[in-house]
Write an enzyme that holds these catalytic residues in place. Structure first.
Site, PDB file in Angstrom:
ATOM      1  N   ASN A 162      50.917  35.360  28.752  1.00 48.76           N
ATOM      2  CA  ASN A 162      52.286  35.709  28.364  1.00 48.76           C
ATOM      3  C   ASN A 162      53.378  34.965  29.134  1.00 48.76           C
ATOM      4  O   ASN A 162      54.486  34.835  28.633  1.00 48.76           O
ATOM      5  CB  ASN A 162      52.502  37.219  28.446  1.00 48.76           C
ATOM      6  CG  ASN A 162      52.152  37.803  29.799  1.00 48.76           C
ATOM      7  OD1 ASN A 162      51.463  37.172  30.602  1.00 48.76           O
ATOM      8  ND2 ASN A 162      52.612  39.002  30.064  1.00 48.76           N
ATOM      9  N   GLU A 265      47.099  41.858  39.781  1.00 47.32           N
ATOM     10  CA  GLU A 265      48.324  42.318  39.132  1.00 47.32           C
ATOM     11  C   GLU A 265      47.917  42.754  37.736  1.00 47.32           C
ATOM     12  O   GLU A 265      47.623  41.921  36.874  1.00 47.32           O
ATOM     13  CB  GLU A 265      49.373  41.203  39.099  1.00 47.32           C
ATOM     14  CG  GLU A 265      50.767  41.707  38.785  1.00 47.32           C
ATOM     15  CD  GLU A 265      51.105  41.575  37.317  1.00 47.32           C
ATOM     16  OE1 GLU A 265      51.014  42.608  36.619  1.00 47.32           O
ATOM     17  OE2 GLU A 265      51.443  40.479  36.881  1.00 47.32           O
ATOM     18  N   GLU A 473      52.619  39.297  44.981  1.00 46.31           N
ATOM     19  CA  GLU A 473      52.885  37.881  44.748  1.00 46.31           C
ATOM     20  C   GLU A 473      54.385  37.652  44.905  1.00 46.31           C
ATOM     21  O   GLU A 473      55.191  38.504  44.548  1.00 46.31           O
ATOM     22  CB  GLU A 473      52.424  37.473  43.348  1.00 46.31           C
ATOM     23  CG  GLU A 473      50.908  37.572  43.191  1.00 46.31           C
ATOM     24  CD  GLU A 473      50.419  37.120  41.829  1.00 46.31           C
ATOM     25  OE1 GLU A 473      49.404  36.394  41.800  1.00 46.31           O
ATOM     26  OE2 GLU A 473      51.034  37.492  40.810  1.00 46.31           O
TER      27      GLU A 473
END
Length: 490
Positions: A162, A265, A473
Site C-alpha cells: 500500500n 508493524e 520505525e
C-alpha cells in the site's frame, strides 16, 4: 502498458529481475509473475519470480558484505543515504508515476508519498552519525561501565503493497545507517517502486566503490516459500515485517526458532473520536485525510468513527457532503481524488462489510456501491446508526467506508475506542485540554492524533500496541531496532 503517466523511457530502464550482490538477473527457476494496473486490471510489468535458491543467494551476499559494510565509517553510510535521498527527490515524478501505475494512487498523493519516503533516507542519513553510547562510573566505584551499540547483522525486510516507497525506505534507511545489510522482499502487487529504490541505492553504492551485497531484492509471487528458508537460516539476524496480524504472528513463530530480533508493524482498527465540543469542520477535514489516503488502504486509516450523540447527525451530514464531492477514478487523471482499491478481492471485502452493517440496521448516507470499472473501485461511503457488533467496527476495512457509531459519555468513548485487540493509531477531536490529556493517557494506541488526521513523520516513532505489532520505525527508536546494545565493564 496502460494509459498511465509512465514514460516509455522510464519503463525501458526499470529493473524487473532479482538483485543479488549488485547484479540484476533472472530468477533461478526463470519464472515470472504479472503486475497489474488496479485502475484497469491490465498487465503493466512482468517480474522475476524468485525461488528459495535466489533467496538464499541473496542472504549469502548480504552476509558476505556485512563485515565490510559494518566497518564502513558512519559518515560514509550517511552520505550513501543522503545521496539516495537526493536521487529520489530528483526522480520524484518518475517514482510518483510508478506508484500511480501499480498502486492506483492519485498522482498528487503518490508524489507526496515519494517525498515522505525520501525523508526516511534523509532522517537516517543524519542519525547514522549520532548513535549514542554511555560511559559512567559504576555505583561501587570499582570500575567504569561502557555501553555502545553495533549493527545486529543481515536483515530481511518484508514490505507491503500500500505504500511501496515509504514502507521500503522506512526499513532500509535505519538498517543501512546502523551498518546492517539487507534482503528485501517487496509486495507481489507493487514490487516495481521498491525495486527502483533498490536500483537507486545500488547506483549510489557502486559510485562509491562500496560492497555490492549491501542491498539485495527478491521479488516473488508468494512470500512464504522464499522467506521461510531465510528465517530458518542462522546467518539472518533481523526480521522486519509490515502487514497483517495473522501473517505477522506466523512469522514470529518462525523467527522464535532462531531468536531473531523482530520488528512487526501489523493490523489496525483506528478509532476517530469526535467529542461534543469538537470543531466539526476541522473534524471533517481531518476525517478526509485519516480515512481516504490511498482510498482507505492504510494501516493507520480511521476505521471507526465514534461520535457523541449531540453532534452525530451534523457530523454525519457534513462528512457525507464532503464524500459526495470526491472524484473517484484512475489515479493518473489530474482531477481524481480517490483511486481504485488494489484488487477485486479488496472490493469484495468492502462490499461484505458494508452489507453486514446495513443488515444490522445501518443507513447508507452516501456511496455504498461498487463504481463501474474497468478496475476495482468503491464509492466513498458513510454509514450512520452502525451497530457496535457490526464487522466494520471490529475488522480492518481497508477501503473508503466510514461507519459512524454514537456514544454518550467520555467514559463510553474511551471504552469503545479500546474495544479492539489492535492499538496502532487513534484520532480525537476536541477543544478541551482535559479531554485531550485523557485521550493521551487512556486510549490504547501507539500513535494518537489530537485535532490532526495525519500522524506519520519520519522523525517520529511509528508503531503500535497490543496485536498491532512490536518495535518502532522512524525517529530515534528506528535506528535502535537494527542495533544490539553491548555493555563492557572496564
Amino acid at each position: 502498458m496502460t494509459a498511465t503517466t509512465l514514460s516509455p523511457a522510464l519503463v525501458a530502464h526499470l529493473p524487473t529481475g532479482v538483485l543479488v550482490n549488485g547484479q540484476w538477473g533472472p530468477a533461478s527457476g526463470r519464472g515470472r509473475f504479472e503486475v497489474r494496473d488496479p485502475a484497469t486490471d491490465e498487465v503493466l510489468f512482468d517480474v522475476a519470480d524468485s525461488s528459495p535458491d535466489d533467496a538464499l543467494r541473496a542472504l549469502a551476499a548480504a552476509d558476505a558484505a556485512f563485515p565490510a559494510w559494518r566497518a564502513t565509517p558512519p559518515r560514509v553510510r550517511s552520505e550513501v543515504l543522503r545521496g539516495a535521498y537526493e536521487r529520489i527527490t530528483a526522480r520524484a515524478d518518475d517514482l510518483a508515476a510508478l506508484i500511480t501505475a501499480e498502486a492506483g494512487k492519485p498522482v498528487a498523493e503518490a508524489r507526496a508519498e515519494v517525498l515522505y519516503g525520501a525523508e526516511f533516507f534523509r532522517w537516517f542519513a543524519e542519525e547514522a552519525v549520532r548513535s549514542d553510547g554511555l560511559v559512567r562510573t559504576a555505583p561501587s566505584g570499582a570500575n567504569r561501565q561502557l555501553v555502545h551499540r553495533r549493527p545486529v547483522g543481515p536483515a530481511l525486510l518484508i514490505t507491503p503493497w500500500n505504500f511501496p516507497i515509504a514502507m521500503a525506505t522506512r526499513k532500509i534507511g535505519p538498517a543501512l545507517a546502523a551498518g546492517c545489510t539487507v534482503v528485501i522482499k517487496p509486495a507481489r502487487l507493487t514490487p516495481m517502486t521498491t525495486m527502483l529504490v533498490a536500483e537507486i541505492l545500488r547506483e549510489e553504492l557502486a559510485a562509491r566503490d562500496l560492497p555490492t551485497g549491501v542491498v539485495n531484492v527478491i521479488p516473488a509471487s508468494s512470500a512464504g516459500p522464499v522467506t521461510a528458508p531465510l528465517i530458518a537460516d542462522p546467518r539472518l539476524r533481523k526480521l522486519s515485517f509490515t502487514g497483517s496480524t495473522p501473517v505477522g504472528s506466523l512469522l514470529l513463530e518462525q523467527a522464535a526458532k532462531q531468536v531473531l530480533k523482530c520488528s512487526m508493524e501489523l493490523g489496525g482498527n483506528a478509532p476517530f473520536v469526535v467529542f461534543p465540543d469538537a470543531d466539526l469542520d476541522a473534524a471533517v477535514e481531518g476525517a478526509l485525510v485519516a480515512k481516504l489516503r490511498n482510498a482507505g488502504q492504510s494501516c493507520v486509516a480511521a476505521n471507526r468513527f465514534l461520535v457523541h450523540d449531540d453532534v452525530a447527525r451534523p457530523f454525519a451530514e457534513k462528512l457525507s457532503a464532503a464524500f459526495a464531492d470526491l472524484v473517484v477514478g484512475p489515479g493518473y487523471r489530474p482531477d481524481v481524488q480517490v483511486g481504485p482499491l488494489i484488487e477485486s478481492a479488496a472490493v469484495d471485502k468492502v462490499a461484505e462489510l458494508t452489507q453486514d452493517a446495513v443488515d444490522r440496521g445501518a443507513q447508507v448516507l452516501v456511496g455504498g456501491e461498487r463504481q463501474e470499472g474497468p478496475g476495482h473501485f468503491w464509492q466513498p461511503t458513510v454509514l450512520t446508526g452502525v451497530d457496535r457488533r457490526a464487522r466494520a467496527v471490529h475488522e480492518e476495512i481497508f477501503g473508503p467506508v466510514a461507519p459512524i457509531v454514537a456514544f454518550g459519555s467520555d467514559d463510553e468513548a474511551v471504552e469503545l475506542a479500546n474495544d479492539t485487540p489492535f492499538g496502532l493509531a487513534a484520532y480525537a477531536y476536541t477543544t478541551s485540554l482535559s479531554r485531550a490529556m485523557r485521550v493521551m493517557d487512556e486510549i490504547e494506541a501507539g500513535m494518537i492524533g489530537i485535532n490532526r488526521g495525519l500522524v506519520s513523520d519520519a522523525s517520529a516513532p511509528f508503531g503500535g500496541l497490543k496485536q498491532s505489532g512490536l518495535g518502532r520505525e522512524g525517529g530515534d527508536e528506528g535506528l535502535a531496532e537494527y542495533q544490539e546494545t553491548i555493555y563492557v565493564a572496564l
